[in-house]
Write an enzyme that holds these catalytic residues in place. Structure first.
Site, short mmCIF file in Angstrom:
data_model
loop_
_atom_site.label_atom_id
_atom_site.label_comp_id
_atom_site.label_asym_id
_atom_site.label_seq_id
_atom_site.Cartn_x
_atom_site.Cartn_y
_atom_site.Cartn_z
N TYR A 14 0.70 -1.27 0.08
CA TYR A 14 -0.04 -0.01 0.12
C TYR A 14 0.94 1.27 0.04
CZ TYR A 14 -4.23 -2.73 0.78
OH TYR A 14 -5.50 -3.37 0.59
N ASN A 90 6.20 -4.71 5.30
CA ASN A 90 5.36 -4.62 6.30
C ASN A 90 6.08 -4.96 7.80
OD1 ASN A 90 5.73 -6.99 4.90
ND2 ASN A 90 4.23 -8.14 6.14
N GLU A 160 6.25 7.45 6.01
CA GLU A 160 4.98 7.85 5.14
C GLU A 160 3.78 8.07 5.94
OE1 GLU A 160 5.28 8.54 1.91
OE2 GLU A 160 3.34 9.22 2.49
N LEU A 226 -3.80 10.98 15.93
CA LEU A 226 -4.91 10.88 15.29
C LEU A 226 -5.75 10.05 15.94
CD1 LEU A 226 -3.28 10.83 11.59
CD2 LEU A 226 -4.66 12.76 12.84
N CYS A 275 -2.65 0.40 10.69
CA CYS A 275 -1.41 0.82 11.35
C CYS A 275 -1.86 1.64 12.86
CB CYS A 275 -1.01 1.98 10.70
SG CYS A 275 -0.33 1.15 9.14
P1 NAD Z 1 1.78 -4.33 2.91
O1 NAD Z 1 1.81 -5.42 3.66
O2 NAD Z 1 0.71 -3.86 1.97
O3 NAD Z 1 3.26 -4.23 1.76
C1 NAD Z 1 4.56 -4.76 2.31
C2 NAD Z 1 5.13 -5.70 1.29
O4 NAD Z 1 6.37 -5.69 1.43
C3 NAD Z 1 4.37 -6.87 0.91
O5 NAD Z 1 3.92 -6.91 -0.40
C4 NAD Z 1 5.25 -8.07 1.34
O6 NAD Z 1 5.16 -9.20 0.35
C5 NAD Z 1 6.77 -7.33 1.02
N1 NAD Z 1 7.80 -7.89 1.59
C6 NAD Z 1 8.21 -8.33 2.61
N2 NAD Z 1 9.35 -8.62 3.02
C7 NAD Z 1 9.93 -8.48 1.69
C8 NAD Z 1 11.24 -8.74 1.37
N3 NAD Z 1 12.27 -9.29 2.04
N4 NAD Z 1 11.52 -8.68 0.01
C9 NAD Z 1 10.72 -7.92 -0.67
N5 NAD Z 1 9.26 -7.58 -0.32
C10 NAD Z 1 8.88 -8.04 0.98
O7 NAD Z 1 2.27 -3.16 3.99
P2 NAD Z 1 2.31 -1.55 3.73
O8 NAD Z 1 0.70 -1.20 4.01
O9 NAD Z 1 2.41 -0.93 2.41
O10 NAD Z 1 3.03 -0.92 4.97
C11 NAD Z 1 4.45 -1.05 4.84
C12 NAD Z 1 4.98 -0.15 5.99
O11 NAD Z 1 4.39 1.31 5.98
C13 NAD Z 1 4.52 -0.60 7.41
O12 NAD Z 1 5.43 -0.42 8.23
C14 NAD Z 1 3.26 0.43 7.76
O13 NAD Z 1 3.18 0.55 9.10
C15 NAD Z 1 3.88 1.57 6.84
N6 NAD Z 1 2.57 2.71 6.75
C16 NAD Z 1 1.58 2.18 5.91
C17 NAD Z 1 0.41 2.95 5.79
C18 NAD Z 1 -0.63 2.49 4.99
O14 NAD Z 1 -1.52 3.00 4.58
N7 NAD Z 1 -0.95 1.16 4.75
C19 NAD Z 1 0.72 4.26 5.93
C20 NAD Z 1 1.82 4.78 6.27
C21 NAD Z 1 2.95 3.80 6.83
C1 UGA Z 2 -3.70 6.70 8.92
C2 UGA Z 2 -3.30 8.07 9.04
O1 UGA Z 2 -4.16 8.78 8.81
C3 UGA Z 2 -2.16 8.21 7.99
O2 UGA Z 2 -1.49 9.56 8.18
C4 UGA Z 2 -1.05 7.26 8.33
O3 UGA Z 2 -0.05 7.33 7.20
C5 UGA Z 2 -1.81 5.83 8.05
O4 UGA Z 2 -2.69 5.78 9.01
C6 UGA Z 2 -0.57 4.82 8.58
O5 UGA Z 2 0.45 4.83 9.25
O6 UGA Z 2 -0.97 3.40 8.18
P1 UGA Z 2 -5.61 5.30 7.46
O7 UGA Z 2 -5.36 3.97 8.42
O8 UGA Z 2 -5.41 4.94 5.88
O9 UGA Z 2 -4.43 6.39 7.59
O10 UGA Z 2 -6.82 5.96 7.32
P2 UGA Z 2 -7.46 7.03 8.35
O11 UGA Z 2 -8.18 8.08 7.49
O12 UGA Z 2 -6.62 7.93 9.29
O13 UGA Z 2 -8.22 6.10 9.06
C7 UGA Z 2 -8.23 5.43 10.07
C8 UGA Z 2 -9.36 4.84 10.50
O14 UGA Z 2 -10.19 6.02 11.61
C9 UGA Z 2 -10.63 4.31 9.85
O15 UGA Z 2 -11.25 3.25 10.38
C10 UGA Z 2 -11.38 5.41 9.66
O16 UGA Z 2 -12.84 5.48 9.55
C11 UGA Z 2 -11.49 6.05 11.37
N1 UGA Z 2 -11.89 7.46 11.52
C12 UGA Z 2 -11.19 8.56 11.07
C13 UGA Z 2 -12.84 7.98 12.39
O17 UGA Z 2 -13.50 6.98 12.94
N2 UGA Z 2 -12.99 8.99 12.76
C14 UGA Z 2 -12.55 9.96 11.85
O18 UGA Z 2 -12.81 11.29 12.32
C15 UGA Z 2 -11.34 9.70 10.97
#
Ligand code: NAD
Ligand code: UGA
Length: 459
Positions: A14, A90, A160, A226, A275
């Site tokens: 993601y 991840n 991120e 948040l 997260c």
């Molecule tokens: P994700 O699970 O969608 O993607 C991680 C990917 O890494 C997977 O596709 C997995 O197969 C791959 N992977 C794992 N080990 C590997 C390796 N050795 N070589 C190559 N690929 C490998 O996770 P994500 O949601 O993208 O999150 C990644 C990080 O970013 C996490 O630390 C998460 O906390 C952070 N983050 C996520 C979000 C979000 O909205 N999902 C936002 C901000 C930060």
């Molecule tokens: C959240 C943060 O907003 C991002 O900045 C961060 O990068 C990300 O986590 C991460 O580290 O993974 P995300 O989880 O994609 O993003 O979505 P949000 O919009 O933050 O919503 C999170 C949860 O809170 C959802 O279930 C949403 O429905 C809920 N929410 C959000 C509420 O219940 N009320 C609100 O007012 C806002």
């Protein structure tokens, strides 16, 4: 074509996928490779059916793929050739051993560090993109120092902040980009190189540079703050239901104070997503590991309140349906953890469904994007579950509707038609305060908003 630099991102999830697509779009002189161990995911990135749904993403991928954006499983060769390596794997909550249920599981992250050591043949900047515990860069540096050659690695933190469903907008118009580095000649120069990438589209004043540890910790704290706002407003929603105060009016009244601000005050059935919970529990674990038990307890209460909000919601459904829900049909509108995504990780809908199944409810699930993920989440769980892509068919013969995700399209449905097709008395439990409650009441529904007065036809 000759590229100025080669960027590699390990982890095509993601974060890795959208982030690198935007870098490739804005920096055509850089070659961007994204690798993953998951072949299926990479195949999807190379198709028009991307592994994740984000508005605007497919257009960008199609524009840059094969030009300066490449998806593959070829990690080794790409490590060798890269100048800058983003690690975006991840970092879930540990499920085993010490710290189980709290600490970050860093096995995927550590595996990449070892891969880099094994295949690097030249100096590299390593960018922590994953969310990591504070001082993880120290461990990364230790592993990288195991390299036998005379190669220098500089570790940078660049967490991120994108949200799912608005990832592309968040990346293109980021409030800020955070870059943490050691305050040394090498650290400053690496920080400058990463700044140069973002400067292609992010105004200079929005690029914040800090020391490494502030950057790592800021990411956890941003998510904790948040989530804390959501738990705060949700706690007050419970009080509103007892006092006939209205949570939307309160959110507006307090949010109009510019010191408080009006964002993230939408009451809900609880926050979900991959997260918030994991990052707060990680923060709690870190605080405990430094002996800061009061700090740990303070932040843990944000998660406790979220669990309370989910279970309170289910208890309300059972109580208001005369404490007899066994055998009744309840339809969930929405299963994703929020609107505009198919992601169901930690979605409150999972807990609601499980709790209803425990009560022998017949549960039907409708979601515009998340049905396939719902099936995976609920696989192997005993009970009567059906999945339905048509909202009208999903609602037909139900005793109650539950709004679990705030999809816009749920607002535009014909609720008179839905009401006619349901068992009577017909209930709506709006866990997102999405719908027009007065109108629904007028149609004949018994309406249970969150944090507002209920509208019922019972005397
Ligand atoms: P994700 O699970 O969608 O993607 C991680 C990917 O890494 C997977 O596709 C997995 O197969 C791959 N992977 C794992 N080990 C590997 C390796 N050795 N070589 C190559 N690929 C490998 O996770 P994500 O949601 O993208 O999150 C990644 C990080 O970013 C996490 O630390 C998460 O906390 C952070 N983050 C996520 C979000 C979000 O909205 N999902 C936002 C901000 C930060
Ligand atoms: C959240 C943060 O907003 C991002 O900045 C961060 O990068 C990300 O986590 C991460 O580290 O993974 P995300 O989880 O994609 O993003 O979505 P949000 O919009 O933050 O919503 C999170 C949860 O809170 C959802 O279930 C949403 O429905 C809920 N929410 C959000 C509420 O219940 N009320 C609100 O007012 C806002």
């Amino acid at each position: 074509m000759e590229f100025k630099k080669r960027i590699l991102c390990i982890g095509a999830g993601y974060v890795g996928g959208p982030t690198m697509a935007v870098i490739a779009l804005k920096c055509p002189e850089y070659r961007v490779d994204v690798v993953d161990i998951n072949q299926e995911r990479i195949n999807a990135w190379n198709s028009d059916d991307l592994p994740i749904f984000e508005p605007g993403l497919l257009e960008i991928v199609k524009e840059r793929r094969g030009k300066n954006l490449f998806f593959s499983t070829n990690t080794e060769e790409n490590i060798t050739k890269a100048d800058i390596i983003f690690v975006s794997v991840n970092t879930p909550t540990k499920t085993f051993g010490e710290g189980a249920g709290m600490a970050s599981d860093l096995q995927y992250w550590e595996a990449t560090a070892h891969q880099i050591v094994k295949h690097a043949q030249s100096d590299k900047i390593i960018v922590e993109k994953s969310t990591l515990p504070v001082r993880t860069a120290e461990a990364m540096e230790r592993i990288l120092k195991m390299h036998s050659g005379n190669i220098k690695f500089e570790v940078i933190s660049n967490p991120e902040f994108l949200s799912e469903g608005t990832a592309i907008k968040d990346l293109l118009e980021a409030d800020r980009v955070l870059i943490g580095a050691h305050d040394t000649k090498e650290g400053n120069s690496a920080s400058q190189e990463i700044t140069d990438i973002y400067r292609h589209w992010i105004p200079e004043e929005r690029i914040i540079t800090t020391n490494l540890w502030s950057s790592e910790l800021s990411k956890l704290i941003a998510n904790a703050f948040l989530a804390q706002r959501i738990s705060s407003i949700n706690s007050i929603s419970a009080l509103c239901e007892k006092t006939d105060a209205d949570i939307s009016e309160i959110a507006h009244a307090i949010g109009s104070d510019s010191r408080i601000g009006n964002k993230f005050l939408q009451t809900s059935v609880g926050f979900g997503g991959s997260c918030f919970k994991k990052d707060i529990l990680n923060l709690v674990y870190i605080a405990k590991s430094y002996g800061l038990y009061e700090v740990a307890d303070y932040w843990e209460s944000v998660v406790t309140m979220n669990e309370y909000q989910k279970s309170r919601f289910v208890r309300k459904i059972i109580k208001e349906m005369f404490n007899t829900v066994a055998g009744k049909k309840i339809t969930l509108f929405g299963f994703a953890f929020k609107a505009n995504t198919g992601d169901t990780r930690e979605s409150p809908a999972i807990d609601i469904t499980k709790a209803l199944l425990d009560e022998n409810v017949r549960v039907t699930i409708h979601d515009p994007k998340a049905i396939e993920n719902a099936k995976i989440d609920l696989k192997g769980i005993d009970g009567n579950i059906t999945y339905e892509t048509d909202p009208y068919k999903a609602a037909a013969n139900s005793n109650a509707l539950v709004i679990a995700t705030e999809w816009d399209q749920f607002k535009d449905l014909d609720y008179s038609q839905i009401y006619k097709s349901m068992e009577k008395p017909a209930f709506i439990f709006d866990g997102r305060n999405l719908l027009d409650h007065k109108k629904l009441f007028g149609i004949g529904f018994n309406v249970y908003p969150t944090g507002k007065q209920q509208l019922t036809h019972f005397s």
